[in-house]
Enzyme design. Sequence first.
Site, PDB file in Angstrom:
ATOM      1  N   ASN A  39      16.243  14.725  79.687  1.00 33.02           N
ATOM      2  CA  ASN A  39      15.761  14.890  78.324  1.00 33.02           C
ATOM      3  C   ASN A  39      16.519  16.018  77.636  1.00 33.02           C
ATOM      4  OD1 ASN A  39      14.163  16.506  80.204  1.00 33.02           O
ATOM      5  ND2 ASN A  39      12.796  17.013  78.518  1.00 33.02           N
ATOM      6  N   CYS A  87      14.582  11.388  75.198  1.00 30.59           N
ATOM      7  CA  CYS A  87      14.030  11.381  76.555  1.00 30.59           C
ATOM      8  C   CYS A  87      15.107  11.015  77.576  1.00 30.59           C
ATOM      9  CB  CYS A  87      12.899  10.367  76.658  1.00 30.59           C
ATOM     10  SG  CYS A  87      11.496  10.705  75.581  1.00 30.59           S
ATOM     11  N   GLU A  90      14.982   8.847  80.028  1.00 28.32           N
ATOM     12  CA  GLU A  90      15.104   7.414  80.268  1.00 28.32           C
ATOM     13  C   GLU A  90      15.996   6.758  79.224  1.00 28.32           C
ATOM     14  OE1 GLU A  90      10.747   8.508  81.339  1.00 28.32           O
ATOM     15  OE2 GLU A  90      12.332   9.246  80.018  1.00 28.32           O
ATOM     16  N   CYS A 107       7.227   7.501  78.586  1.00 29.56           N
ATOM     17  CA  CYS A 107       6.453   7.528  77.344  1.00 29.56           C
ATOM     18  C   CYS A 107       6.534   6.155  76.671  1.00 29.56           C
ATOM     19  CB  CYS A 107       6.976   8.625  76.411  1.00 29.56           C
ATOM     20  SG  CYS A 107       8.553   8.250  75.619  1.00 29.56           S
ATOM     21  N   CYS A 121      10.043   5.122  75.392  1.00 28.53           N
ATOM     22  CA  CYS A 121      10.933   4.736  76.495  1.00 28.53           C
ATOM     23  C   CYS A 121      10.526   3.383  77.069  1.00 28.53           C
ATOM     24  CB  CYS A 121      10.929   5.809  77.583  1.00 28.53           C
ATOM     25  SG  CYS A 121      11.829   7.294  77.082  1.00 28.53           S
TER      26      CYS A 121
END
Length: 160
Positions: free
Chosen positions: A62, A73, A75, A112, A115
Site C-alpha cells: 500500500n 492498496c 492488492e 477492502c 480491492c
Amino acid sequence: MKEIKIESTLYVFENLEELPKEAFSLMQKAIEAREKAYAPYSNFNVGAAILLDNDEIITGSNQENASYPSGLCAERTAIYYAGSQYPNAKIVRMAIIAGSKLKKTEQPIPPCGACRQAIAEYEIKQETPIEIYFMGETGKVAKSNSLSNLLPLGFDKSVL
C-alpha cells in the site's frame, strides 16, 4: 416475498506453516512486500503477492498520500501492475498480509471493498477463479477459492 440465502466458503489454516508449499512461498513474498509499504498516516501496512499462470510473481504494497483518495492498496498496486505488464496472463493465486503498527493483528484481514471489486474484474476477465490467501500480521490464514466468496452479488459489465 422470496428469501435468497447467500453462503461463502473459506478455509482457515492455524498458521503459515500449515499452508501448502506454493501458498507458503507466495505469502513469504507478500510479507517481503509489506516491508515496502508507505503508510505514514494509517500505520497500517499491507503486502500482496500474485502468482500468474506464466510463473511470474508480482508484488505490491500500500502507498498512502496526504490526500487520502490518492493512495492505493497493496492488492490493486499488484493487480494493476500484473495487468499492465502481462495483459494475457491469468492470475492463479494471491496472498495478502496486513497489520497495524499500533496494535497486533492476529485475525485474517480480507481485501477492502475496492480491492475486491478490482480482483473481481480480473476473475471475470480471465474466466477462472483466483485463489486468495489472507492473514493479519500473525496467526491464522484464511483461503477463498474464488473472489466470489468475498464479494457475492458483484457488480460487473453485464449490468452496463
